[in-house]
Design an enzyme around this catalytic site. Structure first.
Site, short mmCIF file in Angstrom:
data_model
loop_
_atom_site.label_atom_id
_atom_site.label_comp_id
_atom_site.label_asym_id
_atom_site.label_seq_id
_atom_site.Cartn_x
_atom_site.Cartn_y
_atom_site.Cartn_z
N SER A 23 0.84 -1.21 0.00
CA SER A 23 0.00 0.00 0.00
C SER A 23 0.87 1.25 0.00
O SER A 23 0.59 2.23 -0.72
CB SER A 23 -0.88 0.03 1.26
OG SER A 23 -1.83 -0.97 1.20
N GLY A 95 -5.95 -3.95 -7.75
CA GLY A 95 -7.10 -3.09 -7.44
C GLY A 95 -6.65 -1.74 -6.91
O GLY A 95 -7.28 -0.72 -7.19
N ARG A 123 -13.79 -7.33 -10.70
CA ARG A 123 -13.97 -6.64 -9.41
C ARG A 123 -14.76 -5.34 -9.56
O ARG A 123 -14.68 -4.67 -10.58
CB ARG A 123 -12.59 -6.38 -8.78
CG ARG A 123 -11.88 -7.69 -8.47
CD ARG A 123 -10.54 -7.47 -7.83
NE ARG A 123 -10.67 -6.85 -6.51
CZ ARG A 123 -9.62 -6.45 -5.80
NH1 ARG A 123 -8.40 -6.57 -6.27
NH2 ARG A 123 -9.80 -5.92 -4.59
N SER A 168 -13.46 1.21 2.87
CA SER A 168 -12.45 0.95 1.85
C SER A 168 -11.45 2.09 1.76
O SER A 168 -11.80 3.23 1.43
CB SER A 168 -13.13 0.77 0.48
OG SER A 168 -12.16 0.88 -0.54
N GLN A 170 -9.22 2.22 -0.41
CA GLN A 170 -9.02 2.54 -1.83
C GLN A 170 -10.01 3.58 -2.29
O GLN A 170 -9.66 4.51 -3.02
CB GLN A 170 -9.14 1.27 -2.68
CG GLN A 170 -8.01 0.29 -2.42
CD GLN A 170 -8.14 -1.00 -3.20
OE1 GLN A 170 -9.12 -1.22 -3.90
NE2 GLN A 170 -7.14 -1.86 -3.08
N ASP A 320 -6.69 -8.02 4.69
CA ASP A 320 -5.96 -8.91 3.77
C ASP A 320 -5.40 -10.15 4.48
O ASP A 320 -4.80 -11.01 3.82
CB ASP A 320 -4.82 -8.14 3.10
CG ASP A 320 -5.35 -7.05 2.17
OD1 ASP A 320 -6.48 -7.19 1.66
OD2 ASP A 320 -4.62 -6.06 1.95
N LYS A 347 -12.41 -9.41 -3.25
CA LYS A 347 -10.96 -9.20 -3.32
C LYS A 347 -10.43 -9.88 -4.59
O LYS A 347 -11.19 -10.18 -5.50
CB LYS A 347 -10.30 -9.74 -2.05
CG LYS A 347 -10.69 -8.97 -0.79
CD LYS A 347 -10.17 -7.55 -0.85
CE LYS A 347 -10.55 -6.76 0.40
NZ LYS A 347 -10.20 -5.35 0.28
N ARG A 399 -2.72 -14.14 -2.12
CA ARG A 399 -2.82 -14.46 -0.68
C ARG A 399 -3.39 -15.85 -0.43
O ARG A 399 -3.12 -16.46 0.60
CB ARG A 399 -3.62 -13.38 0.05
CG ARG A 399 -2.98 -12.00 -0.09
CD ARG A 399 -3.30 -11.03 1.00
NE ARG A 399 -2.92 -9.68 0.59
CZ ARG A 399 -1.69 -9.17 0.64
NH1 ARG A 399 -0.70 -9.88 1.13
NH2 ARG A 399 -1.44 -7.95 0.22
C1 S3P Z 1 -5.64 -1.28 0.11
C2 S3P Z 1 -6.89 -1.29 0.70
C3 S3P Z 1 -7.65 -2.53 0.92
C4 S3P Z 1 -6.77 -3.77 0.82
C5 S3P Z 1 -5.86 -3.71 -0.37
C6 S3P Z 1 -4.95 -2.50 -0.31
C7 S3P Z 1 -4.97 0.02 -0.09
O1 S3P Z 1 -8.65 -2.63 -0.07
O2 S3P Z 1 -7.57 -4.93 0.78
O3 S3P Z 1 -5.06 -4.88 -0.45
O4 S3P Z 1 -3.76 0.04 -0.37
O5 S3P Z 1 -5.63 1.05 0.05
P1 S3P Z 1 -10.10 -1.96 0.11
O6 S3P Z 1 -9.97 -0.51 0.04
O7 S3P Z 1 -10.90 -2.52 -1.06
O8 S3P Z 1 -10.61 -2.47 1.42
#
Ligand code: S3P
Length: 439
Positions: A23, A95, A123, A168, A170, A320, A347, A399
């Protein structure tokens, strides 16, 4: 596809250093790519997901180079000055790259097409399409709101106040990044705290960002249009990668393994709390700060585990880590129940269904529910393992592959995994490190 059989092993010993946080690595490349001037990143994760971000940032106008010692230098394009990419941005399996970069593009006067692999193309992107459309971007997605999609950014974009409908990081980050080049104040209201790397690092790069709290609800406000100044970033080790070794050393009798430089941001440290609640023996040594993030070395010694009911409020801080927690639960005494995990179904794979099938194939008693798994542990007895000629399906999910590798270490006959290639998305050195620790 590269299949592999993971077998019963001796204790995990010695000292390992897991690669940089995924991240944080994505964010370091993106924010440095928006700062005017030269930033330097050390400890960057060189996995496929992060390399997809680097390639996309180059297509958007940043200059990015890696020196022979592994440090990365980024000359940013500047907020507001991203270039229109000449070809589609290939997001691979990632993602995070997709959703955060959609945020960046949304407030620039450019058009970009986003593509990805079969997993990513299934997704949901509606969760970012909705707020980015409110800000003025126009997005044409494939049926069901998925990739491939084309995003035409708006300039100027319109600031919004957005209540996150799903927990989320993200989605939160996509809106904040769009806010960077949007005149005025863009706000995200977050009912449940999710990883806060965007907030921490953007502040370091000089963005005007404020975080407030009202009755446990976080309100993050960013002021655009922002000027980011370059900075040097040291990326701490990834707790989500350390997780596989934390569980492996806990489960394999006689283990005593030290994992150096593990990020322990409270928004990421849920697995540590749950493993300790189950009886794990994990000591935090030499706590310190690296790159604005709390870090420690973890000394993990084998310990018997007991099943628990996992508090769903912890889910975002270990989102995760559930696949490998399910493996820990499979070896615990008694039953482990998890709930509130609907997000796991969207995921890299449907992680509830994929892990339920994988663990069943390896000899675990598991019940799958709409929002979680119930796992009946062996009380420390090895799993039977997968039968000759059968292998667990990883469904393009790194994972799942690594979690079932850990299951193989504590099985009688070993666990065959159909495809280990996805491991390269987040932890390219995993196989070698496992051999070394268990050697
Ligand atoms: C992440 C947020 C998480 C996580 C992903 C990385 C990020 O996803 O599962 O592996 O770097 O912001 P979500 O925002 O969909 O929960």
């Amino acid at each position: 596809m590269t299949s592999h059989r993971f077998s019963h092993t001796g204790p995990l010993k010695g000292t390992i250093r897991v690669p940089g946080d995924k991240s944080i690595s994505h964010r370091a490349l993106m924010f440095a790519g928006l700062a005017v001037g030269q930033s330097r990143i050390t400890g960057l994760l060189e996995g496929e997901d992060v390399l997809a971000t680097a390639a996309a940032m180059r297509q958007l106008g940043a200059q990015i180079e890696r020196d022979p010692e592994g440090a990365w230098t980024v000359y940013g394009a500047g907020v507001g000055s991203l270039l229109e990419p000449k070809s589609a941005l290939d997001m691979g399996n990632s993602g995070t790259s997709t959703r955060l970069l959609m945020g960046l593009v949304a407030s620039h006067a450019i058009t970009a097409t986003f593509t990805g692999d079969a997993s990513l193309s299934g997704r949901p992107m509606k969760r970012v399409i909705d707020p980015l459309s409110m800000m003025g971007a126009s997005i044409e997605a494939s049926a069901g709101g998925t990739l491939p999609l084309m995003l035409r950014g708006a300039s100027p974009a319109v600031p919004i106040t957005y209540h996150l409908p799903v927990a989320s990081a993200q989605v939160k980050s996509a809106v904040l990044l769009a806010g960077l080049n949007t005149p005025g104040i863009t706000r995200v209201i977050e009912p449940v705290p999710t990883r806060d790397h965007t907030e921490r690092m953007l502040t370091g790069f000089g963005a005007r960002l404020e975080v407030g709290e009202e009755n446990g609800t976080r309100i993050i406000a960013i002021r655009g249009e922002a000027d980011l100044r370059p900075m040097d970033v040291t990326v701490p080790g990834d707790p989500s990668s350390a997780a596989f070794f934390m569980v492996a050393a806990t489960l394999v009798p006689g283990s005593d393994l030290t994992i150096l430089n593990v990020g322990l941001n409270p928004t990421r440290a849920g697995l540590l709390a749950v493993l300790r609640q189950m009886g794990a023996d994990i000591a935090e040594v030499n706590p310190r700060e690296v790159g604005g993030e709390p870090v420690a070395d973890l000394r993990v010694r084998h310990a018997p585990l007991s099943g628990v009911d996992v508090d769903p409020a912890l889910a975002p801080s270990m989102i995760d880590e559930f696949p490998v927690l399910f493996v820990a639960a499979a070896l615990a005494s008694g039953t482990t129940r998890t709930t509130g995990l609907e997000e796991l179904r969207v995921k890299e794979s449907d992680r509830l269904a994929t892990m339920a099938s994988a663990l069943q194939l390896a000899g675990t008693r598991v019940e799958e529910h709409e929002d979680g798994l119930t796992i009946h542990g062996t009380g420390g007895e090895p799993l039977t393992g997968t039968r000759e000629g059968t292998s667990v399906a990883t469904r393009l999910d790194h994972r799942i592959a690594m979690s079932m590798a850990v299951a193989g270490l504590v099985s009688r006959t070993g666990v065959s995994v159909d495809d280990t290639a996805p491991i390269n998305t987040s932890f390219p050195t995993f196989m070698g490190m496992l051999d070394e620790a268990a050697g």
